[in-house]
Design a protein around this motif. Structure first.
Motif, short mmCIF file in Angstrom:
data_model
loop_
_atom_site.label_atom_id
_atom_site.label_comp_id
_atom_site.label_asym_id
_atom_site.label_seq_id
_atom_site.Cartn_x
_atom_site.Cartn_y
_atom_site.Cartn_z
N HIS A 75 51.98 21.11 72.11
CA HIS A 75 51.26 21.15 71.11
C HIS A 75 49.77 21.46 71.51
CE1 HIS A 75 50.38 17.25 73.62
NE2 HIS A 75 49.49 17.60 73.24
N HIS A 77 45.98 20.77 69.98
CA HIS A 77 44.61 19.50 69.63
C HIS A 77 43.55 19.27 68.72
CE1 HIS A 77 46.15 19.46 73.90
NE2 HIS A 77 46.23 18.09 73.64
N ASP A 78 44.21 19.85 67.71
CA ASP A 78 43.21 20.31 66.44
C ASP A 78 41.52 20.52 65.95
OD1 ASP A 78 43.99 19.93 63.20
OD2 ASP A 78 43.09 18.21 63.17
N GLU A 80 39.95 19.39 68.87
CA GLU A 80 39.63 17.78 69.12
C GLU A 80 39.30 18.03 70.68
OE1 GLU A 80 37.43 16.30 67.16
OE2 GLU A 80 38.78 16.61 65.75
N ASP A 81 38.50 16.85 71.41
CA ASP A 81 38.90 17.15 73.00
C ASP A 81 39.97 16.32 73.49
OD1 ASP A 81 36.52 19.03 73.56
OD2 ASP A 81 35.10 17.51 73.28
N CYS A 82 40.31 16.06 74.32
CA CYS A 82 40.61 15.27 74.66
C CYS A 82 41.20 14.69 76.28
CB CYS A 82 42.58 15.70 74.31
SG CYS A 82 43.71 14.79 75.27
N ASP A 121 41.20 20.53 75.45
CA ASP A 121 41.03 21.08 74.68
C ASP A 121 42.16 22.59 74.18
OD1 ASP A 121 39.70 23.15 75.37
OD2 ASP A 121 37.52 22.02 74.38
N ASP A 122 41.30 22.79 72.78
CA ASP A 122 42.23 24.00 72.13
C ASP A 122 41.61 25.04 73.46
OD1 ASP A 122 43.77 22.52 70.56
OD2 ASP A 122 41.70 23.14 68.66
N HIS A 141 45.29 7.71 76.61
CA HIS A 141 44.30 8.98 75.88
C HIS A 141 43.36 8.98 75.43
CE1 HIS A 141 48.34 11.46 76.77
NE2 HIS A 141 48.51 10.63 77.19
N TYR A 143 40.97 10.45 72.66
CA TYR A 143 40.84 11.92 71.60
C TYR A 143 39.07 11.59 70.76
CZ TYR A 143 45.81 11.81 72.24
OH TYR A 143 46.60 12.57 72.80
N ILE A 147 43.00 12.25 66.31
CA ILE A 147 44.08 12.94 65.92
C ILE A 147 44.62 12.69 64.54
CG2 ILE A 147 45.17 15.17 66.75
CD1 ILE A 147 43.70 15.53 69.24
N CYS A 150 48.40 16.73 64.17
CA CYS A 150 48.43 18.47 66.22
C CYS A 150 49.75 19.39 65.28
CB CYS A 150 48.32 18.18 67.08
SG CYS A 150 50.06 17.41 67.17
#
Ligand SMILES: [Fe+2]
Length: 174
Positions: A75, A77-78, A80-82, A121-122, A141, A143, A147, A150
């Protein structure tokens, strides 16, 4: 309105008062032994569970509970930072990117140990997480921002599909 338990509120306050650039340090420095996660855990033989501890417009904190062998799909992460803090157990993380022919290929992997923080991240492509431990694993987790949906790789159609993310339990009292 019920209040968020004090020890989780302490972490929430730290996150609210720091910028994303500090989140890695905040998670590394936080004493997670002060939090009893038992009331927030849920377990399923079918799928890892997502248990919301806190959510506002800026970030969300989710406790994931993994039985042996359970894993995410590949997947994104749209945007966003994770951050993931591994509370218990051991996880396998595999990274994926598109090759020149637009085929998804695994190009890196790592074993994540207890008390380790990881970031995704993406810009790093896609990943998946798997409980590679003999027993249960538990991860926290973060975010920022939260999110809702995703890109998630569907093994059957071999395509990315938009997947909405749900909570199995929600303890967020705000
Ligand atoms: Fe992820």
């Amino acid at each position: 309105m019920l209040e968020t338990p004090e020890n989780i509120q302490k972490l929430v306050d730290l996150l609210a008062n720091n910028s994303n650039e500090e989140y890695n340090a905040v998670l590394n420095d936080f004493d997670f032994s002060t939090i009893d996660f038992k009331p927030y855990q849920s377990w399923s033989s079918k799928k890892y569970t997502r248990n919301c501890l806190y959510k506002d417009l800026n970030f969300e904190l989710i406790l994931l509970c993994w039985e042996h062998g359970q894993e995410t799909p590949i997947h994104g992460h749209d945007g966003e930072d994770c951050w993931v803090y591994l509370l218990e157990g051991e996880m396998k993380e595999v990274f994926f990117n598109m090759d020149d022919n637009d085929n998804l290929i695994a190009d890196d992997s790592q074993t994540v140990e207890t008390n380790q923080v990881t970031f995704m991240d993406d810009s790093q492509g896609f990943h998946k997480l798997k409980n590679g431990h003999d027993g249960r694993s538990m991860s926290l987790h973060l975010y920022a921002k939260p999110i809702e949906n995703c890109e998630s790789f569907d093994e059957k159609s071999q395509q990315f599909v938009k997947r909405s993310l749900n909570f199995d339990t929600n303890s967020d009292k705000y």
